[in-house]
Scaffold this active site. Structure first.
Site, PDB file in Angstrom:
ATOM      1  N   ASP A  38       0.686  -0.983   0.126  1.00 49.61           N
ATOM      2  CA  ASP A  38       0.271  -0.263  -0.096  1.00 49.61           C
ATOM      3  C   ASP A  38       0.854   0.751   0.032  1.00 49.61           C
ATOM      4  O   ASP A  38       2.149   1.463   0.527  1.00 49.61           O
ATOM      5  CB  ASP A  38      -1.070   0.605   1.070  1.00 49.61           C
ATOM      6  CG  ASP A  38      -2.517   0.285   1.012  1.00 49.61           C
ATOM      7  OD1 ASP A  38      -2.730   1.308   0.323  1.00 49.61           O
ATOM      8  OD2 ASP A  38      -3.241  -0.437   1.252  1.00 49.61           O
ATOM      9  N   ASP A  76      -3.418   4.997  -2.175  1.00 47.65           N
ATOM     10  CA  ASP A  76      -4.330   5.202  -1.489  1.00 47.65           C
ATOM     11  C   ASP A  76      -4.895   6.363  -1.948  1.00 47.65           C
ATOM     12  O   ASP A  76      -3.246   7.438  -2.461  1.00 47.65           O
ATOM     13  CB  ASP A  76      -3.520   5.730  -0.466  1.00 47.65           C
ATOM     14  CG  ASP A  76      -4.560   5.721   0.695  1.00 47.65           C
ATOM     15  OD1 ASP A  76      -5.958   4.735   0.944  1.00 47.65           O
ATOM     16  OD2 ASP A  76      -4.640   6.809   1.197  1.00 47.65           O
ATOM     17  N   GLU A  90      -6.272   4.143  -6.147  1.00 45.45           N
ATOM     18  CA  GLU A  90      -7.144   4.508  -5.227  1.00 45.45           C
ATOM     19  C   GLU A  90      -7.585   5.766  -5.709  1.00 45.45           C
ATOM     20  O   GLU A  90      -7.496   7.122  -5.088  1.00 45.45           O
ATOM     21  CB  GLU A  90      -7.530   4.443  -3.862  1.00 45.45           C
ATOM     22  CG  GLU A  90      -9.240   4.215  -3.211  1.00 45.45           C
ATOM     23  CD  GLU A  90      -8.621   4.637  -1.538  1.00 45.45           C
ATOM     24  OE1 GLU A  90      -9.985   4.088  -0.741  1.00 45.45           O
ATOM     25  OE2 GLU A  90      -7.831   5.136  -1.422  1.00 45.45           O
ATOM     26  N   HIS A 113     -11.086  -3.475   2.717  1.00 44.47           N
ATOM     27  CA  HIS A 113     -11.284  -3.045   4.173  1.00 44.47           C
ATOM     28  C   HIS A 113     -12.129  -1.830   4.390  1.00 44.47           C
ATOM     29  O   HIS A 113     -12.261  -0.653   5.645  1.00 44.47           O
ATOM     30  CB  HIS A 113     -10.061  -1.993   4.403  1.00 44.47           C
ATOM     31  CG  HIS A 113      -9.322  -1.258   3.725  1.00 44.47           C
ATOM     32  ND1 HIS A 113      -8.665  -1.168   2.496  1.00 44.47           N
ATOM     33  CD2 HIS A 113      -8.626   0.184   4.423  1.00 44.47           C
ATOM     34  CE1 HIS A 113      -8.517  -0.731   1.959  1.00 44.47           C
ATOM     35  NE2 HIS A 113      -8.188   0.790   3.017  1.00 44.47           N
TER      36      HIS A 113
END
Length: 583
Positions: A118, A225, A282, A356
């Protein structure tokens, strides 16, 4: 960013072998997301860790996945469960050490799997040395973050003094007054997550150097992210706030004017394409056109993005994620088909039901009742994995884990959920309605411990878990699922095998059928050699297949079904799905 001294291989020269990453390898891959805090606890402290993950690698190999995406394990104060990073090049002791991450990389590679880390570079922790230094107005790092004075004529630190009316994603203003330096800093998420200023080339180069360091260590790609928030407007001005609300959306800055430039620069400086690394961004608030531009191979930016449209359809159009709304099946089908068509000629789709940040798919889109949980979990998998794109499996999805349905705010840990509860009650909302929204949409639904077996705490930990295990772990657990050939686990394993062995599943043209049917999800995948037909009953009733609008299934071969060897037939059982090869 520190230079770690506890590096087990500091004196060794590492190379990242690309021989097992041929061009486009990620198109036929299946990615498994691990939320480390909730996956497997090796030391009994109630929090999952990297050694716990290493101990479960044979389970992942048996499932057949190709890639593990690891949510953040970097050094962090854990304000947002690791998405607030204070050292990008070290591991938080909660999760282990750099030696442990090396063992994980080696263990995955030995089993033919890859690791995606990530990447959280829209913001850091406020405890990161970069930010600590930037609080000094005279510091060379002052403009590594977004510092701004109070509005003209308004006393700093008082209501309405914030530089703009932007709201944070986790409620409240997106600006935090800092008495040390006398100005406000921007945080699109928690006040402990100040936004980096990507306009500063020194910031970008520091990020790229860190990424190269991880690639040299052996990672095979990055999940990025909220990467479409990195390009902020040159002029920071007020946005349009929803009626009755004080703040404009935090995502008013999404898809800024330099996003493509920054992503292309990152690709070139880190060697993302050159080393065939998997990259997925994302990108909340992105359109099909944006996603197509970002994932078009000719633009050398990212392989794929996470769209948010389909996971926003069950909320009211002008409301937040907590404002619940019914989701008719034709609306969901149409949205995913639109993305299939939109990225058919250029770009690539990512495919996911949950992660998540999203509630459990079988509780949200399926039927988590004891009677239909297994069948609906299988059918959700069938539909998703037969679309064109790279499928993502979130831990526990492969055994049909459900929402927890907490009934008291004290049971929640998620920062977003707790903040929403407090804000909603302060606005006069009914407590019962607020808790109902949380039970359906809270991120904690996805973060309860992985259910390994029917021992205490679902076999996740010998201690007390940081978040309680779902009570249904006695029935819903991996040990039981692996032992049962008719389980959700084995259906997912078969779906993954089908993708690996059938090029039409990977590259075939997608065509939605019966778009207006309120219970049937049907589509074809077509290549030069064959046509596959997917039929799925999204209801708890028998479904008679329509006599028109579907291809002739005479002589069709059943490749995979949720209900055993049931042939083509003209009726689908409740939550039954089939993958047929047409004659």
């Amino acid at each position: 960013m520190s230079t770690p001294t506890n590096d087990a291989a500091t004196n060794a020269t590492r190379t990242n072998d690309t021989s097992d990453r041929p061009d486009g390898w990620w198109k036929s891959a299946v990615v498994y997301q691990i939320y480390p805090r909730s996956f497997s606890d090796s030391n009994g402290d109630g929090i999952g860790d990297i050694p716990g993950i290493v101990s479960r690698l044979d389970y992942l190999a048996a499932l057949g996945v190709d890639v593990v995406w690891l949510s953040p394990v970097y050094t962090s104060p854990q304000d947002d469960n690791g998405y607030d990073i204070s050292d990008y090049q070290n591991i938080d002791p909660t999760f282990g050490s750099l030696a442990d991450i090396d063992a994980l990389i080696a263990g995955l590679h030995q089993r033919g799997m890859k690791l995606v880390m990530d990447l959280v570079v829209n913001h850091t922790s406020d405890e990161h040395p970069w930010f600590v230094e930037s609080r000094d107005p005279a510091s060379p790092k002052r403009d590594w973050y977004w510092w701004r004075p109070a509005r003209d004529g308004v006393e700093p630190g008082t209501p309405g003094a914030e530089p703009t009316n932007w709201g944070a994603a986790f409620s409240g203003s997106a600006w935090q007054y800092d008495e040390v330096s006398g100005e406000y800093f921007l945080h699109l998420f928690s006040p402990k997550q100040p936004d980096l200023n990507w306009e500063n080339p020194e910031v970008r180069e520091a990020v790229y150097a860190m990424m190269r360091w991880w690639v040299d260590r052996g990672v095979d790609g990055f999940r990025m992210d909220v990467i479409n928030l990195i390009s902020k407007p040159t002029e920071l001005t007020d946005g349009e706030a929803p009626p009755g609300r004080p703040y404009a959306s935090a995502f008013v800055v999404a898809n800024g004017h330099r996003l493509d430039e920054f992503l292309a620069e990152m690709n070139e400086r880190v060697g993302l394409d050159a080393q065939n690394l998997l990259t997925v961004g994302e990108m909340p608030g992105s359109s099909i056109a944006t996603a197509r531009a970002v994932t078009d191979p000719a633009n050398h930016e990212l392989n794929m993005v996470f769209t948010f449209e389909h996971v926003s359809l069950d909320q009211t159009p002008d409301g937040s994620k907590w404002d619940l709304a019914e989701l008719p099946l034709p609306v969901l089908k149409a949205n995913l088909a639109e993305w299939q068509d939109g990225l058919a000629e250029a770009g690539w789709n990512s495919l996911y039901w949950n992660n998540h940040d999203q509630p459990r798919a079988v509780s949200r889109f399926g039927d988590d009742s004891p009677e239909f949980r297994v069948a609906s979990a299988k059918t959700l998998g069938t539909v998703l994995h037969l679309h064109r794109g790279t499928p993502y499996v979130y831990q526990g999805e492969e055994i049909g884990m459900t929402n927890s349905y907490f009934t008291d705010i004290a049971q929640y840990s998620d920062l977003e959920s707790v903040n929403y509860h407090a804000e909603a009650l302060s606005l006069g909302m009914e407590a019962e309605a607020v808790l109902q929204s949380l039970s359906v949409k809270s991120r904690d639904n996805a973060r309860t411990p992985m259910q390994w077996d029917d021992r205490s705490h679902a076999g996740f930990s010998e201690g007390v878990p940081w978040l309680p295990a779902n009570p249904n772990y006695v029935v819903v657990n991996a040990h039981t699922a692996v032992a049962d050939p008719s389980s959700v686990f084995h259906h997912y394993r078969a779906l993954i095998e089908l993708r690996h062995g059938n090029p039409t599943v990977v590259d075939g043209r997608f065509s939605l059928l019966a778009p207006d049917h309120d219970r049937l999800w049907a589509f074809t995948r077509t290549s030069a050699d064959e046509t596959l037909l997917v039929l799925a009953n999204f209801s708890a009733q028998l479904l008679d297949l329509p006599t028109d609008g579907l291809p002739d299934t005479t002589g069709a071969m059943l490749l995979l079904g949720t209900h055993g060897d049931a042939g083509p037939g003209d009726t689908l059982a409740p939550w039954e799905s089939r993958v047929l090869r047409l004659a």
